[in-house]
Design an enzyme around this catalytic site. Structure first.
Site: not given
Ligand code: UT7
Length: 342
Positions: A124, A263, A293
């Site tokens: 990225c 980004h 993204n």
């Molecule tokens: O561009 C390159 C670099 N990449 C980035 O900068 C990405 C950085 N990370 C992020 O943007 C975020 O971490 C994400 C958007 C990928 C995920 O968001 P988050 O708020 O960090 O969610 P999480 O991974 O901590 O997951 C929270 C909950 C989990 O459920 P439990 O364990 O709390 O029951 C996940 O299973 O959300 C769940 N979850 C979803 N639920 C509905 C994960 N993805 C989804 C989804 N829809 N698409």
């Protein structure tokens, strides 16, 4: 002596003198994704800010197709003949092939022949890296017209059964023309990397460490694996580090920054970084809601989207964070008003 000092010319900067983008026509909405995996428009919007993204469809079309479209448009709008381009650099993590480089293919597709062209792979942060490389060639006086492309077909390496990654990414390409200028252009750059971050964000198979086999395909090891929450924290810290570093090094106060160009990985990462730097959101470019993204393409696509609002002399701070880990930033002054090149 004083007279001599007055006459001394300012150093040559590498200025962006044109920008263009390309987005494939097919739109993938949050509602479409909710029919494919266990997710919802509400979750995606609240956690990422994304409403829709573009997907490149069509047999035999890779990243080069989008890059070539962006470069064709760039050459047309800047009145640049293909034979006048002296170097083309393409930032991508989704090259058409492991080799040859996508930059080579783009040149051939747009009728640029016999010049140097190569890819830069910094995930990225790829566009920030590639623009930093281009700036060195301009400053050294080696070239006067360089095209820098940021292009990624993320849909090719996203697992559309993994809800944690498939909702974030989209496809697209952006390209800029870089030329020498004594008035405007890149003033400072900062690039960083940390290979120990690999475990948090990478594509496990397909390279020399784990060549493709039936097993790697069956285990879906050819797509992006991301520990989102960890990457999120590193991204905020990395973007803040380069933005504050560039501001400090160049004696910039938050009011001096006309546009922050981050980004587009996650709306919350952008808002947190802008908040830490005390830059109000009206001066932050935001395109994630409509493009998602697009990895190396997010920054040139944002510049293209906001081009009509930009004025010559505007101070821009670009910042990116991505797989590698890689991160980096660029402080530059914009070289032209609105949609006109000069
Ligand atoms: O561009 C390159 C670099 N990449 C980035 O900068 C990405 C950085 N990370 C992020 O943007 C975020 O971490 C994400 C958007 C990928 C995920 O968001 P988050 O708020 O960090 O969610 P999480 O991974 O901590 O997951 C929270 C909950 C989990 O459920 P439990 O364990 O709390 O029951 C996940 O299973 O959300 C769940 N979850 C979803 N639920 C509905 C994960 N993805 C989804 C989804 N829809 N698409």
């Amino acid at each position: 002596m004083a007279k001599k000092a007055k006459q001394r010319k300012s150093p040559v900067h590498a200025a962006i003198t044109g920008v263009h983008g390309y987005l494939p026509p097919d739109v993938l909405t949050n509602a479409d994704l909710a029919r494919m995996v266990d997710t919802s428009d509400q979750w995606i919007t609240e956690r990422t800010g994304i409403k829709e993204r573009r997907i490149l469809k069509g047999e035999g079309l890779g990243t080069s197709h989008m890059g070539a479209e962006a470069v064709r448009g760039l050459l047309k709008k800047t009145g640049t003949a293909p034979e006048d381009v002296e170097l083309l650099i393409c930032a991508t993590t989704t090259p058409d092939f492991v080799h040859p480089a996508t930059a080579n293919l783009i040149c051939d597709m747009v009728g640029i022949h016999g010049i140097g062209s190569f890819d830069v792979q910094a995930a990225c942060s790829g566009f920030v890296y590639a623009l930093t490389v281009a700036a060195q060639f301009i400053r050294a006086g080696a070239y006067r017209k360089i095209v820098v492309v940021g292009a990624d077909k993320m849909s090719a390496i996203v697992d559309f059964t993994d809800r944690a990654t498939c909702v974030i990414f989209g496809d697209g390409a952006g390209a800029v023309l870089v030329e020498p200028s004594r008035k405007f252009g890149i003033i400072d750059t900062m690039i960083r990397s940390d290979g120990s971050g690999m475990r948090y964000l990478h594509q496990p198979a397909g390279g020399s460490r784990m060549p493709p086999t039936a097993e790697t395909v069956a285990k879906r090891m050819h797509s992006v694996h991301q520990e989102g929450a960890s990457v999120y924290k590193f991204a905020v810290a990395g973007m803040t580090e380069v933005v504050s570093g560039l501001m400090k090094r160049n004696h910039l106060k938050n009011d001096d920054v006309d546009w922050f160009v981050p980004h587009q990985a996650n709306k919350r990462i952008i808002e947190t970084t802008a908040d830490r730097m005390d830059i109000p959101m009206q001066r932050v470019m935001m395109t994630i809601q409509k493009f998602g993204n697009t990895t190396a393409a997010t920054i040139p696509l944002s510049l293209w989207d906001y081009e009509s609002k930009l004025k010559a002399g505007n101070r821009l701070l670009l910042a990116a964070f991505g797989g590698g880990f890689t991160w980096g930033g660029i402080y530059l002054t914009w070289a032209y008003d609105g949609s006109h090149r000069r």
